[in-house]
Design a protein around this motif. Structure first.
Motif: not given
Length: 233
Positions: A200-223
């Motif tokens: 539980d403590r390690l999950r709360a700390m996070g890991d490489l995959m969960s800490n990787m910033p991923l965009p939420k939803g589709p990227m707006p056109k023209g951005m």
């Protein structure tokens, strides 16, 4: 009752198909597997049958020999199939993670908790022996990754033993096929609730995959992404 029989009937072809696929895979790396397994079965059965004739009990010893021959064939085939599988995985990225996933019950595996640009990677497994960090890649770079991961965990799991393994054939390293055995030989020092708390403590700390910033939803056109890979403001 009929449903159970139907389920067993449906399961048998699946098992036979799996055995056939395993044999084909093993034969690619071990062309003599069929001859060796058959030879073991014939020799085992022959020995028991010969002893049966000597003591005037050929039927009993023949039946026993047939059963033990089948068992010996299964053991030899399993070992050679495992050796062939490890041979094919050796040197492949993520091979250690595949081994960790099959260590056994009581272990929780998190692949790729740390990685660098050269694709050296560290995986984590948590069980009653504590935390095991398994690194694969260049040994010198992996040592740095392991040290950084230990330092990152130091504030979170102070009371949990941490072991590290570097996969390889060099001095102080553990061959891929012996990673599972090495982990199972570690002394069990934690109780079930302690393992759960550490996870539980390690999950709360996070890991490489969960800490990787991923965009939420589709990227707006023209951005357009800003130069340098920074986040858009």
């Amino acid at each position: 009752m009929a449903r159970k029989e139907n389920a067993d009937t449906a399961a048998n072809p699946g098992r036979l198909k799996q055995i056939a696929l395993t044999y084909k895979m093993t034969r690619r790396a071990d062309s003599k597997v069929g001859l060796v397994v058959a030879g073991v079965g014939i020799v085992t059965f022959g020995v028991f049958l010969a002893v049966g004739f000597l003591i005037n009990h050929p039927i009993y010893l023949g039946i026993l020999g047939f059963i033990l021959a089948f068992l010996a064939m299964a053991i030899i085939f399993g070992r050679r199939a495992e050796r062939a599988a490890f041979g094919q995985m050796e040197g492949q990225p993520g091979a250690a993670a595949a081994v960790l996933e099959n260590v056994g019950r009581g272990w929780t595996t998190t692949p790729a908790v740390a990685m660098n640009r050269s694709q050296d990677v560290v995986h984590r497994a948590v069980g009653k022996a504590g935390i095991v960090l398994v690194g694969e890649g260049n040994p010198n770079r992996v040592k740095g990754l392991l040290a950084a991961e230990k330092k990152r965990m130091a504030r979170i799991v102070v009371d949990v033993p941490v072991h590290d393994i570097i996969v390889g054939d060099g001095e102080g390293q553990v061959p891929l096929k012996k990673v599972r055995t090495t982990m199972l030989k570690l002394p069990r020092v934690l109780a079930g609730p302690q393992v759960t708390a550490a996870n539980d403590r390690l999950r709360a700390m996070g890991d490489l995959m969960s800490n990787m910033p991923l965009p939420k939803g589709p990227m707006p056109k023209g951005m357009r992404m800003p130069k340098g890979g920074g986040k858009p403001r």
